[in-house]
Design a protein around this motif. Structure first.
Motif, PDB file in Angstrom:
ATOM      1  N   ALA A  65     -89.570  -5.681  40.070  1.00  0.00           N
ATOM      2  CA  ALA A  65     -90.319  -6.935  40.190  1.00  0.00           C
ATOM      3  C   ALA A  65     -90.854  -7.124  41.604  1.00  0.00           C
ATOM      4  O   ALA A  65     -91.995  -7.563  41.801  1.00  0.00           O
ATOM      5  CB  ALA A  65     -89.420  -8.110  39.798  1.00  0.00           C
ATOM      6  N   ALA A  66     -90.038  -6.762  42.604  1.00  0.00           N
ATOM      7  CA  ALA A  66     -90.468  -6.928  44.004  1.00  0.00           C
ATOM      8  C   ALA A  66     -91.651  -6.024  44.330  1.00  0.00           C
ATOM      9  O   ALA A  66     -92.671  -6.476  44.873  1.00  0.00           O
ATOM     10  CB  ALA A  66     -89.294  -6.642  44.938  1.00  0.00           C
ATOM     11  N   TYR A  67     -91.538  -4.747  43.990  1.00  0.00           N
ATOM     12  CA  TYR A  67     -92.612  -3.822  44.327  1.00  0.00           C
ATOM     13  C   TYR A  67     -93.851  -4.037  43.467  1.00  0.00           C
ATOM     14  O   TYR A  67     -94.976  -3.809  43.923  1.00  0.00           O
ATOM     15  CB  TYR A  67     -92.123  -2.376  44.201  1.00  0.00           C
ATOM     16  CG  TYR A  67     -91.296  -1.938  45.379  1.00  0.00           C
ATOM     17  CD1 TYR A  67     -91.887  -1.659  46.599  1.00  0.00           C
ATOM     18  CD2 TYR A  67     -89.921  -1.816  45.284  1.00  0.00           C
ATOM     19  CE1 TYR A  67     -91.138  -1.263  47.694  1.00  0.00           C
ATOM     20  CE2 TYR A  67     -89.154  -1.426  46.373  1.00  0.00           C
ATOM     21  CZ  TYR A  67     -89.767  -1.154  47.572  1.00  0.00           C
ATOM     22  OH  TYR A  67     -89.016  -0.779  48.655  1.00  0.00           O
ATOM     23  N   SER A  68     -93.671  -4.498  42.234  1.00  0.00           N
ATOM     24  CA  SER A  68     -94.839  -4.820  41.406  1.00  0.00           C
ATOM     25  C   SER A  68     -95.609  -5.993  41.992  1.00  0.00           C
ATOM     26  O   SER A  68     -96.848  -5.990  42.038  1.00  0.00           O
ATOM     27  CB  SER A  68     -94.399  -5.139  39.973  1.00  0.00           C
ATOM     28  OG  SER A  68     -93.761  -4.020  39.388  1.00  0.00           O
ATOM     29  N   GLY A  69     -94.867  -7.000  42.461  1.00  0.00           N
ATOM     30  CA  GLY A  69     -95.534  -8.145  43.084  1.00  0.00           C
ATOM     31  C   GLY A  69     -96.270  -7.758  44.353  1.00  0.00           C
ATOM     32  O   GLY A  69     -97.374  -8.228  44.608  1.00  0.00           O
ATOM     33  N   ILE A  70     -95.667  -6.887  45.153  1.00  0.00           N
ATOM     34  CA  ILE A  70     -96.323  -6.437  46.381  1.00  0.00           C
ATOM     35  C   ILE A  70     -97.583  -5.651  46.050  1.00  0.00           C
ATOM     36  O   ILE A  70     -98.629  -5.798  46.698  1.00  0.00           O
ATOM     37  CB  ILE A  70     -95.351  -5.579  47.212  1.00  0.00           C
ATOM     38  CG1 ILE A  70     -94.192  -6.440  47.706  1.00  0.00           C
ATOM     39  CG2 ILE A  70     -96.065  -4.930  48.390  1.00  0.00           C
ATOM     40  CD1 ILE A  70     -93.106  -5.661  48.391  1.00  0.00           C
ATOM     41  N   LEU A  71     -97.509  -4.802  45.031  1.00  0.00           N
ATOM     42  CA  LEU A  71     -98.677  -4.007  44.657  1.00  0.00           C
ATOM     43  C   LEU A  71     -99.814  -4.886  44.176  1.00  0.00           C
ATOM     44  O   LEU A  71    -100.983  -4.677  44.538  1.00  0.00           O
ATOM     45  CB  LEU A  71     -98.280  -3.005  43.563  1.00  0.00           C
ATOM     46  CG  LEU A  71     -99.382  -2.060  43.077  1.00  0.00           C
ATOM     47  CD1 LEU A  71     -99.875  -1.194  44.224  1.00  0.00           C
ATOM     48  CD2 LEU A  71     -98.882  -1.194  41.927  1.00  0.00           C
ATOM     49  N   VAL A  72     -99.496  -5.892  43.354  1.00  0.00           N
ATOM     50  CA  VAL A  72    -100.533  -6.802  42.869  1.00  0.00           C
ATOM     51  C   VAL A  72    -101.159  -7.569  44.033  1.00  0.00           C
ATOM     52  O   VAL A  72    -102.379  -7.760  44.098  1.00  0.00           O
ATOM     53  CB  VAL A  72     -99.940  -7.771  41.834  1.00  0.00           C
ATOM     54  CG1 VAL A  72    -100.952  -8.861  41.471  1.00  0.00           C
ATOM     55  CG2 VAL A  72     -99.528  -7.018  40.574  1.00  0.00           C
ATOM     56  N   ALA A  73    -100.313  -8.009  44.980  1.00  0.00           N
ATOM     57  CA  ALA A  73    -100.830  -8.754  46.125  1.00  0.00           C
ATOM     58  C   ALA A  73    -101.739  -7.897  46.993  1.00  0.00           C
ATOM     59  O   ALA A  73    -102.737  -8.380  47.538  1.00  0.00           O
ATOM     60  CB  ALA A  73     -99.667  -9.290  46.962  1.00  0.00           C
ATOM     61  N   MET A  74    -101.419  -6.622  47.132  1.00  0.00           N
ATOM     62  CA  MET A  74    -102.245  -5.739  47.961  1.00  0.00           C
ATOM     63  C   MET A  74    -103.561  -5.386  47.281  1.00  0.00           C
ATOM     64  O   MET A  74    -104.581  -5.177  47.951  1.00  0.00           O
ATOM     65  CB  MET A  74    -101.467  -4.462  48.286  1.00  0.00           C
ATOM     66  CG  MET A  74    -100.261  -4.689  49.189  1.00  0.00           C
ATOM     67  SD  MET A  74     -99.362  -3.161  49.529  1.00  0.00           S
ATOM     68  CE  MET A  74    -100.604  -2.236  50.432  1.00  0.00           C
ATOM     69  N   LEU A  75    -103.550  -5.303  45.942  1.00  0.00           N
ATOM     70  CA  LEU A  75    -104.758  -4.925  45.220  1.00  0.00           C
ATOM     71  C   LEU A  75    -105.663  -6.110  44.913  1.00  0.00           C
ATOM     72  O   LEU A  75    -106.828  -5.932  44.580  1.00  0.00           O
ATOM     73  CB  LEU A  75    -104.392  -4.217  43.913  1.00  0.00           C
ATOM     74  CG  LEU A  75    -103.655  -2.878  44.061  1.00  0.00           C
ATOM     75  CD1 LEU A  75    -103.312  -2.315  42.688  1.00  0.00           C
ATOM     76  CD2 LEU A  75    -104.505  -1.881  44.835  1.00  0.00           C
ATOM     77  N   THR A  76    -105.115  -7.316  44.992  1.00  0.00           N
ATOM     78  CA  THR A  76    -105.906  -8.508  44.711  1.00  0.00           C
ATOM     79  C   THR A  76    -106.758  -8.852  45.920  1.00  0.00           C
ATOM     80  O   THR A  76    -106.270  -8.918  47.041  1.00  0.00           O
ATOM     81  CB  THR A  76    -104.995  -9.703  44.373  1.00  0.00           C
ATOM     82  OG1 THR A  76    -104.174  -9.359  43.247  1.00  0.00           O
ATOM     83  CG2 THR A  76    -105.831 -10.924  44.034  1.00  0.00           C
ATOM     84  N   LEU A  77    -108.018  -9.091  45.709  1.00  0.00           N
ATOM     85  CA  LEU A  77    -108.943  -9.450  46.788  1.00  0.00           C
ATOM     86  C   LEU A  77    -109.043 -10.968  46.867  1.00  0.00           C
ATOM     87  O   LEU A  77    -109.641 -11.608  46.012  1.00  0.00           O
ATOM     88  CB  LEU A  77    -110.329  -8.851  46.536  1.00  0.00           C
ATOM     89  CG  LEU A  77    -111.378  -9.113  47.616  1.00  0.00           C
ATOM     90  CD1 LEU A  77    -110.932  -8.484  48.924  1.00  0.00           C
ATOM     91  CD2 LEU A  77    -112.734  -8.583  47.193  1.00  0.00           C
TER      92      LEU A  77
END
Length: 257
Positions: A65-77
């Motif tokens: 959950a932590a790394y998925s959230g970080i990935l979404v935050a980095m890919l979201t513009l």
């Protein structure tokens, strides 16, 4: 984790004569399937191994959950709002024009400055205004920015907040001019020491701040820059940020032992 499962299955083989074929492949695939959110039909033979798996699954949920959230935050513009916090930010943006006060020390200082950004603040300005208070409507509507004395800026912000209930303006972090003021006395004047003591007492006792806040009150949150809590850069997650899953894994290991 896969090595620990192999150890448990090896112990199970020696103690209760329970054999598991391809233990390395099954343990390794179990860990990979957990990380990839895939189910697995294999489970260790002993309860100790299954307790270890339970602790690993709980830890994996948090990690994924932590790394998925970080990935979404980095890919979201995100929608970026240009924030001006310094003279350099002001002169290198083209979205907001700005004006200077007419015939003031600050304006002359910018005009004669050797610093390129401060000099460009004068050269690229959109004109002059007599006073920020007289042009507060245009400032509140965002037609242009202005380099104003701090007390005047607080007064304009207070006026806008009292009318709208919103913080539509803010004071940038960088101070263009500290507006130092002093008493001009004759050299060797007998009043110099008395005036110095009085000024020092006013500042050290907080009287000056009380006078300013009394006549120029304004909401504290409106005075903060939008980037006042912004970190200097992207900070990677350290061991303390993900300490929970590791503590949970250690607790499961302790229960098994």
């Amino acid at each position: 984790m896969a090595l620990m499962l192999m150890v448990f299955e090896t112990v199970a083989k020696k103690i209760v004569d329970l054999r598991t074929n391809d233990i390395f492949d099954k343990s390794f695939m179990f860990v990979l399937q957990t990380i990839a959110n895939k189910g697995s039909t294999w489970a260790p033979n002993l309860d100790a191994g299954r307790t270890l798996i339970a602790a690993w699954l709980l830890s994996a949920i948090i990690l994924i959950a932590a790394y998925s959230g970080i990935l979404v935050a980095m890919l979201t513009l995100p929608k970026v709002v240009i924030t001006i916090d310094s003279i350099d930010d002001l002169v290198h943006q083209k979205g907001i024009p700005w004006k200077l006060l007419l015939n003031t020390h600050t304006t002359r200082m910018l005009q004669e400055s050797r610093d390129e950004s401060r000099r460009l603040a004068f050269v690229r300005s959109s004109g002059f205004i007599v006073d920020c208070d007289n042009n507060k409507t245009e400032l509140a509507e965002g037609k242009y920015a202005a380099i104003c004395p701090r007390l005047r800026a607080k007064k304009v912000i207070m006026w806008d907040y009292s009318n709208t209930g919103k913080c539509r303006m803010y004071i940038a972090k960088e101070r263009v001019n500290f507006n130092m003021q002093a008493f001009a006395l004759r050299k060797g004047s007998p009043y110099s020491k008395k005036i110095n003591r009085a000024i020092r007492a006013i500042h050290e006792g907080g009287i000056y701040s009380q006078i300013v806040n009394k006549h120029y009150p304004s909401p504290t949150k409106c005075l903060q820059s939008p980037t006042h809590d912004k970190p200097s850069g992207i900070e990677p997650l350290d061991i303390y940020s993900l300490g929970g899953p590791f503590l949970l894994l250690a607790a499961g290991d302790q229960m098994i032992s």
